[in-house]
Design a protein around this motif. Structure first.
Motif, PDB file in Angstrom:
ATOM      1  N   TRP A  55       0.868  -1.184   0.000  1.00 49.96           N
ATOM      2  CA  TRP A  55       0.000   0.000   0.000  1.00 49.96           C
ATOM      3  C   TRP A  55       0.901   1.229   0.000  1.00 49.96           C
ATOM      4  O   TRP A  55       1.366   1.662   1.052  1.00 49.96           O
ATOM      5  CB  TRP A  55      -0.900   0.040   1.238  1.00 49.96           C
TER       6      TRP A  55
ATOM      7  N   PRO B   9      -2.503   6.169   0.493  1.00 49.28           N
ATOM      8  CA  PRO B   9      -3.873   5.872   0.922  1.00 49.28           C
ATOM      9  C   PRO B   9      -4.862   5.907  -0.235  1.00 49.28           C
ATOM     10  O   PRO B   9      -4.672   6.683  -1.172  1.00 49.28           O
ATOM     11  CB  PRO B   9      -4.194   6.998   1.904  1.00 49.28           C
ATOM     12  N   THR B  10      -5.885   5.095  -0.174  1.00 50.24           N
ATOM     13  CA  THR B  10      -6.984   5.217  -1.139  1.00 50.24           C
ATOM     14  C   THR B  10      -7.836   6.405  -0.691  1.00 50.24           C
ATOM     15  O   THR B  10      -7.637   6.957   0.401  1.00 50.24           O
ATOM     16  CB  THR B  10      -7.873   3.955  -1.155  1.00 50.24           C
TER      17      THR B  10
ATOM     18  N   GLN C 189      -9.543   6.092   2.596  1.00 50.91           N
ATOM     19  CA  GLN C 189      -8.556   6.135   3.687  1.00 50.91           C
ATOM     20  C   GLN C 189      -8.111   7.567   3.939  1.00 50.91           C
ATOM     21  O   GLN C 189      -7.978   8.008   5.082  1.00 50.91           O
ATOM     22  CB  GLN C 189      -7.360   5.238   3.345  1.00 50.91           C
TER      23      GLN C 189
ATOM     24  N   GLU D  68     -17.643   1.148  -0.716  1.00 45.55           N
ATOM     25  CA  GLU D  68     -17.928  -0.272  -0.895  1.00 45.55           C
ATOM     26  C   GLU D  68     -16.667  -1.100  -0.713  1.00 45.55           C
ATOM     27  O   GLU D  68     -15.556  -0.581  -0.686  1.00 45.55           O
ATOM     28  CB  GLU D  68     -18.462  -0.497  -2.302  1.00 45.55           C
TER      29      GLU D  68
ATOM     30  N   GLY E  88     -13.671  -2.984  -1.812  1.00 42.26           N
ATOM     31  CA  GLY E  88     -12.849  -2.689  -2.976  1.00 42.26           C
ATOM     32  C   GLY E  88     -12.307  -1.275  -2.921  1.00 42.26           C
ATOM     33  O   GLY E  88     -11.392  -0.925  -3.654  1.00 42.26           O
ATOM     34  N   SER E  89     -12.843  -0.461  -2.010  1.00 42.83           N
ATOM     35  CA  SER E  89     -12.409   0.933  -1.932  1.00 42.83           C
ATOM     36  C   SER E  89     -11.225   1.099  -0.980  1.00 42.83           C
ATOM     37  O   SER E  89     -10.635   2.164  -0.909  1.00 42.83           O
ATOM     38  CB  SER E  89     -13.569   1.803  -1.440  1.00 42.83           C
ATOM     39  N   GLY E  90     -10.900   0.042  -0.257  1.00 45.43           N
ATOM     40  CA  GLY E  90      -9.850   0.152   0.759  1.00 45.43           C
ATOM     41  C   GLY E  90     -10.430   0.531   2.113  1.00 45.43           C
ATOM     42  O   GLY E  90      -9.727   0.965   3.003  1.00 45.43           O
TER      43      GLY E  90
ATOM     44  N   GLY F 212      -8.922  -0.925   5.501  1.00 42.24           N
ATOM     45  CA  GLY F 212      -7.756  -0.187   6.000  1.00 42.24           C
ATOM     46  C   GLY F 212      -8.188   1.103   6.668  1.00 42.24           C
ATOM     47  O   GLY F 212      -7.597   1.521   7.666  1.00 42.24           O
TER      48      GLY F 212
ATOM     49  N   GLN G 198      -6.903  -8.777   6.884  1.00 38.72           N
ATOM     50  CA  GLN G 198      -6.276  -7.446   6.818  1.00 38.72           C
ATOM     51  C   GLN G 198      -5.820  -6.978   8.202  1.00 38.72           C
ATOM     52  O   GLN G 198      -4.760  -6.402   8.343  1.00 38.72           O
ATOM     53  CB  GLN G 198      -7.231  -6.425   6.181  1.00 38.72           C
TER      54      GLN G 198
ATOM     55  N   GLY H 162      -4.953   1.126  -7.411  1.00 41.93           N
ATOM     56  CA  GLY H 162      -4.487   1.363  -6.044  1.00 41.93           C
ATOM     57  C   GLY H 162      -3.963   0.138  -5.355  1.00 41.93           C
ATOM     58  O   GLY H 162      -3.971   0.056  -4.136  1.00 41.93           O
TER      59      GLY H 162
HETATM   60  P1  AMP Z   1     -11.316  -3.352   0.919  1.00 42.11           P
HETATM   61  O1  AMP Z   1     -12.157  -2.342   0.199  1.00 42.11           O
HETATM   62  O2  AMP Z   1     -10.970  -2.920   2.272  1.00 42.11           O
HETATM   63  O3  AMP Z   1     -11.924  -4.725   0.866  1.00 42.11           O
HETATM   64  O4  AMP Z   1      -9.928  -3.428   0.132  1.00 42.11           O
HETATM   65  C1  AMP Z   1      -9.828  -3.861  -1.166  1.00 42.11           C
HETATM   66  C2  AMP Z   1      -8.407  -4.219  -1.515  1.00 42.11           C
HETATM   67  O5  AMP Z   1      -7.597  -3.056  -1.586  1.00 42.11           O
HETATM   68  C3  AMP Z   1      -7.728  -5.156  -0.534  1.00 42.11           C
HETATM   69  O6  AMP Z   1      -7.112  -6.179  -1.280  1.00 42.11           O
HETATM   70  C4  AMP Z   1      -6.686  -4.293   0.139  1.00 42.11           C
HETATM   71  O7  AMP Z   1      -5.553  -5.054   0.478  1.00 42.11           O
HETATM   72  C5  AMP Z   1      -6.365  -3.271  -0.915  1.00 42.11           C
HETATM   73  N1  AMP Z   1      -5.952  -1.975  -0.368  1.00 42.11           N
HETATM   74  C6  AMP Z   1      -6.476  -1.333   0.682  1.00 42.11           C
HETATM   75  N2  AMP Z   1      -5.848  -0.165   0.867  1.00 42.11           N
HETATM   76  C7  AMP Z   1      -4.925  -0.058  -0.088  1.00 42.11           C
HETATM   77  C8  AMP Z   1      -3.943   0.947  -0.429  1.00 42.11           C
HETATM   78  N3  AMP Z   1      -3.832   2.059   0.260  1.00 42.11           N
HETATM   79  N4  AMP Z   1      -3.152   0.722  -1.493  1.00 42.11           N
HETATM   80  C9  AMP Z   1      -3.282  -0.401  -2.209  1.00 42.11           C
HETATM   81  N5  AMP Z   1      -4.174  -1.390  -1.936  1.00 42.11           N
HETATM   82  C10 AMP Z   1      -4.983  -1.219  -0.897  1.00 42.11           C
END
Ligand code: AMP
Length: 453
Positions: free
Chosen positions: A45, A48-49, A52, A70, A72-74, A77, A112, A384
């Protein structure tokens, strides 16, 4: 002609992790502590997305959050990092509870937390239905820092597991609140809210702001800050994205290898030009695969014919350019292969959105050759995240090269013949299947005996 130029249509984004749009701001800039920044770095990572970027500073200030984002948006984290940081500051068992609608999500979230928290010794437990309650009771007796649970099973434990309570809880996360409520977990959520401290931080994440979610927000959150990311990008929660890094001259062999490895699935293979789409379809058919092309140089009738055969499952592989696929009702596919990497990163999102639709799972594999590294990095930046490599046995790929070379020769020949035929009758039809039929007759039906490998 490059596919992106054919009809000048804009990509319709279908899946992405949204990155922060403003200038690069690191996790450190957001106030994330060094040890957690390192954990992010180890997960690949880099920055930040968007969710985040919005949620973390607010959460670190101790505010409640209503997050419209949703999977997939990160977002995991976005809530996990502030929780872990607070845990580092005031270590305590049974510190946070994450409620989520499904078992699969619960395990994903737990992964995670474990990944981000491994270097600081965080223990988490997943409490979901379908798993033996006794082993869960034992796990709860060990008082993990974080519990990730579906509401029904958690209530079970709150009511029946001796010695288990959440009276010291500091953080509550309601993840995918709209789905939790749509699944009729309202009563369970109410029961949980009654037995946890009022003096806590609450993060509510939801893809949509329904009436039920608003009601829950009023009941459970205190003066929350709203963090929303654009809903323009739909998420694909069950999409497994991979890449393979290979020398350009062996692309065909790798393609054949993958089609064999994942036999039984329906595939959509994207090529950058009409010509390569046609050539690859011929090549695969020469090897016994049921492949059919779909591109802008085919008449509308032929395109629909191809599509119908694919839909009816009479063909398992659809080869297409970006443009031919747009505006047509492509059915669900199991695997998307980016045989030629898209030149516009947003086309990547459009392509992989052909699989993992409507809650089903799917895979995408992007071919990256020595010439595509920069384009691939742009794609990773857009979505991302760093993609994992698709596992392959190189020796097995190399064993295919001879047969693939033979099929390549036939494909080139057929393509030439088709071109000549078209020029003589000024015909725009797709002749792939007819051409193969002719060649098979010439070859005395040899192909029929061939195993699709
Ligand atoms: P989530 O929406 O929390 O289910 O995250 C979707 C995917 O994005 C997961 O595979 C995370 O590992 C990845 N992810 C979350 N934050 C980041 C970031 N800042 N940079 C890259 N990948 C990320």
């Amino acid at each position: 002609m490059a596919a992106g130029d054919e009809e000048g249509q804009a990509a319709e984004p279908e899946a992405a992790v949204e990155l922060a749009v403003e200038g690069p701001r690191s996790f450190k800039d957001l106030g994330v502590t060094d040890v957690l920044c390192e954990a992010c770095d180890q997960l690949g990572w880099k920055m930040p997305t968007k969710i985040q970027l919005e949620a973390i500073p607010v959460a670190l200030q101790g505010r409640d959050i209503i997050g419209l984002a949703e999977t997939g948006s990160g977002k995991t984290g976005a809530f996990a990092l502030p929780i872990l940081q607070a845990l580092l500051e005031t270590p305590q068992r049974l510190f946070a509870l994450v409620l989520t609608p499904t078992r699969e999500l619960a395990f994903q979230i737990s992964e995670q937390f474990e990944a981000l928290g491994s270097s600081i010794g965080v223990h988490s437990t997943v409490i979901v239905g379908g798993i033996d309650t006794m082993s869960q009771s034992l796990a709860l007796a060990k008082k993990p820092h974080i519990i990730i649970a579906t509401p029904g099973r958690l209530v079970d434990h709150l009511e029946n597991t001796k010695g288990f309570n959440l009276r010291a809880l500091k953080f509550l996360v309601m993840d995918e609140a709209d789905r939790i409520l749509n699944m009729d977990f309202e009563t369970e959520v109410d029961k949980i809210l009654k037995v946890i401290p009022r003096d806590r931080k609450t993060f509510l994440f939801s893809a949509t702001m329904t009436k039920k979610v608003q009601k829950l927000q009023r009941a459970a959150l205190k003066n929350p800050v709203k963090c929303a990311v654009s809903s323009k990008y739909q998420t694909v929660e069950k999409l497994q994205q991979y890449y393979i890094f290979i020398p350009s001259k062996f692309k065909d062999s790798y393609l054949v290898y993958i089609l064999n490895e994942l036999a039984g699935n329906s595939f959509m293979i994207f090529c950058s030009t009409c010509n390569n789409t046609q050539r690859t379809a011929l090549l695969l058919r020469n090897l016994g695969f049921t492949a059919i092309p779909l591109h802008g140089q085919m008449s509308q009738n032929k395109r629909l014919g191809s599509l119908n055969k694919f839909k009816a499952k009479a063909r398992s592989i659809l080869l297409a350019t970006d443009v031919a696929s747009r505006g047509l009702d492509i059915p669900h596919v199991d695997v998307v292969i980016n045989f030629d990497i898209p030149t516009h990163s947003k086309d990547y999102i459009h392509r992989v959105g052909r699989t993992a639709r409507a809650g089903r799972s799917g895979k995408s594999i992007t071919f990256v050759t020595q010439y595509d590294v920069e384009l691939f990095q742009r794609i990773e930046h857009l979505i991302g995240k760093k993609l994992p490599a698709f596992p392959m046995q190189e020796e097995e790929v190399m064993m295919l090269t001879e047969r693939v070379a033979e099929a390549q020769r036939f494909a080139r020949m057929e393509l030439r013949e088709q071109g000549e035929k078209k020029r003589s009758r000024n015909d725009d039809d797709d002749d792939t299947e007819e051409a193969i039929g002719v060649r098979n007759k010439v070859a005395g039906g040899k192909k029929k005996k061939r195993k699709a490998f």
